[in-house]
Design a protein around this motif. Structure first.
Motif, mmCIF file in Angstrom:
data_model
loop_
_atom_site.group_PDB
_atom_site.id
_atom_site.type_symbol
_atom_site.label_atom_id
_atom_site.label_comp_id
_atom_site.label_asym_id
_atom_site.label_seq_id
_atom_site.Cartn_x
_atom_site.Cartn_y
_atom_site.Cartn_z
ATOM 1 N N PHE A 209 -0.562 4.549 -0.515
ATOM 2 C CA PHE A 209 -1.436 5.526 0.129
ATOM 3 C C PHE A 209 -1.193 6.956 -0.377
ATOM 4 O O PHE A 209 -1.124 7.920 0.383
ATOM 5 N N GLU B 283 0.848 -1.191 0.000
ATOM 6 C CA GLU B 283 0.000 0.000 0.000
ATOM 7 C C GLU B 283 0.889 1.249 0.000
ATOM 8 O O GLU B 283 1.750 1.409 0.861
ATOM 9 N N TRP C 192 -18.823 -2.374 5.706
ATOM 10 C CA TRP C 192 -17.545 -1.887 5.171
ATOM 11 C C TRP C 192 -16.436 -2.536 5.971
ATOM 12 O O TRP C 192 -16.442 -2.457 7.198
HETATM 13 P P1 NAD Z 1 -1.449 4.388 11.502
HETATM 14 O O1 NAD Z 1 -1.664 2.939 11.703
HETATM 15 O O2 NAD Z 1 -0.066 4.904 11.555
HETATM 16 O O3 NAD Z 1 -2.266 5.226 12.613
HETATM 17 C C1 NAD Z 1 -3.640 5.126 12.774
HETATM 18 C C2 NAD Z 1 -4.009 5.553 14.180
HETATM 19 O O4 NAD Z 1 -3.430 4.646 15.112
HETATM 20 C C3 NAD Z 1 -3.490 6.932 14.583
HETATM 21 O O5 NAD Z 1 -4.441 7.556 15.422
HETATM 22 C C4 NAD Z 1 -2.231 6.602 15.381
HETATM 23 O O6 NAD Z 1 -1.864 7.591 16.318
HETATM 24 C C5 NAD Z 1 -2.683 5.337 16.084
HETATM 25 N N1 NAD Z 1 -1.611 4.453 16.522
HETATM 26 C C6 NAD Z 1 -0.382 4.290 15.969
HETATM 27 N N2 NAD Z 1 0.307 3.361 16.676
HETATM 28 C C7 NAD Z 1 -0.511 2.929 17.664
HETATM 29 C C8 NAD Z 1 -0.364 1.972 18.716
HETATM 30 N N3 NAD Z 1 0.756 1.269 18.872
HETATM 31 N N4 NAD Z 1 -1.407 1.775 19.561
HETATM 32 C C9 NAD Z 1 -2.552 2.461 19.403
HETATM 33 N N5 NAD Z 1 -2.742 3.392 18.432
HETATM 34 C C10 NAD Z 1 -1.729 3.613 17.571
HETATM 35 O O7 NAD Z 1 -2.164 4.763 10.150
HETATM 36 P P2 NAD Z 1 -2.227 6.193 9.407
HETATM 37 O O8 NAD Z 1 -0.938 6.437 8.716
HETATM 38 O O9 NAD Z 1 -2.737 7.216 10.350
HETATM 39 O O10 NAD Z 1 -3.394 5.908 8.341
HETATM 40 C C11 NAD Z 1 -3.184 5.296 7.133
HETATM 41 C C12 NAD Z 1 -3.612 3.850 7.171
HETATM 42 O O11 NAD Z 1 -4.982 3.733 7.570
HETATM 43 C C13 NAD Z 1 -3.558 3.211 5.795
HETATM 44 O O12 NAD Z 1 -2.973 1.930 5.894
HETATM 45 C C14 NAD Z 1 -5.015 3.074 5.387
HETATM 46 O O13 NAD Z 1 -5.288 2.078 4.463
HETATM 47 C C15 NAD Z 1 -5.667 2.829 6.704
HETATM 48 N N6 NAD Z 1 -7.105 3.153 6.623
HETATM 49 C C16 NAD Z 1 -8.021 2.117 6.623
HETATM 50 C C17 NAD Z 1 -9.395 2.403 6.487
HETATM 51 C C18 NAD Z 1 -10.430 1.312 6.449
HETATM 52 O O14 NAD Z 1 -11.621 1.614 6.542
HETATM 53 N N7 NAD Z 1 -10.064 0.050 6.294
HETATM 54 C C19 NAD Z 1 -9.809 3.731 6.372
HETATM 55 C C20 NAD Z 1 -8.844 4.733 6.371
HETATM 56 C C21 NAD Z 1 -7.498 4.433 6.509
#
Ligand code: NAD
Length: 482
Positions: free
Chosen positions: A378, A376, A442
């Motif tokens: 993104f 991915e 979803w």
């Molecule tokens: P990320 O996993 O880095 O962070 C997502 C959230 O998790 C943030 O709030 C972050 O602070 C928190 N987080 C990070 N580490 C954590 C931990 N150890 N414990 C608890 N919380 C933690 O993702 P991102 O970069 O913010 O978002 C992009 C990703 O989200 C992409 O992979 C995308 O595909 C995914 N996404 C999925 C959907 C879906 O519906 N399936 C929708 C939107 C985004």
């Protein structure tokens, strides 16, 4: 405003990290957020626990329905200021931000109505007893979301969790807490008992980790990257905490031989580059029948140059900047990687110099095993692969670890349905792309997640099922002989 935490019905100044928020279109600092400390995240869970155990929130569905409807009305009233804030914080084009707020309002109203109509299921058993199947709230829910649809993805959790009678601690992405803070101000004006909704802005570590590992959290609902999701899943497994995971994707758009070329190119551009490609379901892998391939590529390359990239506050803008400098660098590193892997890269459309902008990128001459096909990215980056027949299309489409979404374009709907029936993906659009429907589930197959949001499934993710079987007469058990 300097108080960015909302806990137990009161505003608090964060005692954790101080984080400047950058407008990705201008690179200017818009706010400095005082984030929650580990101790404050713990206090937020304690407030949610107390509200769950002691308020009438869990037992009074009428109260919940009224509070959610009032919140929907206030959010609808303030739609413009929420959309402006979302655009300033994320860089997403204003028309898309406005849609996100409208969809958030609709989500609140949908779950209010679902709860209003909900009755326990009753079953008359063959032995004359009666069973009631009752959906009960789970307890304290930690809701954690990413930065690409900050309010909307939050609302997909907040609305069903609260409607079902849970109490929540909400953690937005550290990059995009602004609309969450604005939402808490509206919640403060509705009839939510203190502690039912709590907001703790901050990073994954310490704030997210504290929530996920807190023993009083009964359910974690997470949207974000697959690696973070796996880590959270392992942590939840230790105490068998309930967990739902909405994770990443590498979704295919399959263009069958008989598809209309112009329409196919338009859906490709929309599917791949909407919201700068920063969408979990983005159609980042385009699979085109070999008979269409040459003409398709020519038109795609030429039409992509017509996308309007620029100031996201302008209504004519179709693509804004990416979320941050770090994320821009990550996406650019994939573009370099694609060239090193031997793919042909084409970039379209001019972009502003200032801000974290990136022109759309189209990779051709790609192979299924390349990292740019498997991982991915993104961002506004798509790969295009030709296929010979439907067997090959299905194998390519299913050939990654992800299974979030897919699209099939064809003038023959029954052919498209045949292909859809063999795709391993949680959402499949035939002859369209991207629209989430609040009424329908979803979520992902394979490493795209566990569980479903939206629709009745989204509510089920925030309930425990209780079966109560009743015999009207207290007769003897009649098991052992006297
Ligand atoms: P990320 O996993 O880095 O962070 C997502 C959230 O998790 C943030 O709030 C972050 O602070 C928190 N987080 C990070 N580490 C954590 C931990 N150890 N414990 C608890 N919380 C933690 O993702 P991102 O970069 O913010 O978002 C992009 C990703 O989200 C992409 O992979 C995308 O595909 C995914 N996404 C999925 C959907 C879906 O519906 N399936 C929708 C939107 C985004």
């Amino acid at each position: 405003m300097t108080n960015h935490l909302y806990m137990n019905g009161n505003w608090h100044e964060g005692e954790g990290n101080e984080r400047p928020l950058i407008n990705p279109a201008t690179e200017e600092t818009i706010y400095t957020i005082k984030e929650a400390s580990r101790e404050q995240a713990t206090s937020a869970v304690d407030a949610a626990r107390k509200a769950f155990d002691q308020s009438d929130w869990t037992t009074n569905p009428v109260k919940r329905v009224n509070a959610l409807r009032k919140l929907a009305d206030l959010l609808e009233r303030d739609e413009k200021s929420f959309a402006d804030a979302e655009t300033e914080n994320t860089g997403k084009p204003i028309l898309e931000a406005t849609l996100d707020i409208g969809d958030s309002v609709a989500c609140l109203r949908y779950y209010a109505e679902l709860i209003e109509k909900k009755e326990p299921e009753t079953i008359q058993m063959p032995d004359g007893t009666t069973s009631k199947i009752i959906d009960e709230p789970i307890g304290v829910c930690a809701l954690i979301v990413p930065w690409n649809f900050p309010l909307l993805l939050g609302m997909w959790k907040i609305a069903p969790a609260l409607a079902a009678g849970n109490t929540v601690v909400f953690k937005p992405s550290e990059l995009t807490p602004v609309t969450a803070i604005k939402l808490a101000h509206l919640i403060d004006q509705c009839d939510f008992p203190p502690g039912v909704f709590n907001l703790v802005p901050g990073a994954g570590d310490p704030v997210g980790e504290t929530l996920v590992t807190h023993p009083e959290v009964d359910k974690v609902s997470f949207t974000g990257g697959s690696e973070t999701g796996k880590h959270i899943n392992q942590q939840c497994a230790r105490d068998l905490k309930r967990v739902s995971l909405e994770l990443g994707g590498k979704s295919p758009l399959v263009i069958l031989k008989d598809a209309d070329l112009d329409a196919a190119v338009e859906w490709t551009i929309f599917g791949g580059f909407f919201n700068q490609g920063e969408v979990c379901v983005a159609s980042s892998r385009i699979l085109v029948h070999e008979d269409l391939y040459e003409a398709f590529i020519d038109k795609l390359l030429s039409d992509t140059t017509r996308i309007t990239i620029g100031d996201p506050t302008r209504e004519e803008t179709e693509m804004g900047p990416l979320i941050s400098r770090d994320h821009l660098k990550k996406v650019e590193s994939y573009i370099e990687l694609g060239s090193q892997e031997g793919a042909t890269v084409s970039a379209g459309s001019s972009r502003p110099d200032n801000g974290f902008y990136l022109s759309p990128v189209i990779f051709t001459n790609v192979h299924q095993s390349m990292r740019i096909v498997q991982e991915e990215i993104f961002g506004p980056v798509i790969t295009v692969q030709p296929f010979r027949d439907q067997e090959e299309a299905i194998a390519l489409a299913n050939g990654t670890k992800y299974g979030l979404a897919a699209g099939v374009l064809s003038n023959d709907v029954s052919e498209a349905e045949k292909v859809a029936s063999r795709l391993k993906a949680g959402t499949i659009w035939i002859n369209s792309y991207h629209t989430p429907y609040v009424e329908a589930p979803w979520g992902g197959y394979k490493q795209s997640g566990i569980g479903r949001e939206l629709g009745p499934h989204g509510l089920a993710g925030f309930t425990e099922v209780k079966h109560v079987n009743t015999s009207v007469q207290l007769a003897k058990a009649d098991w052992y002989t006297h």
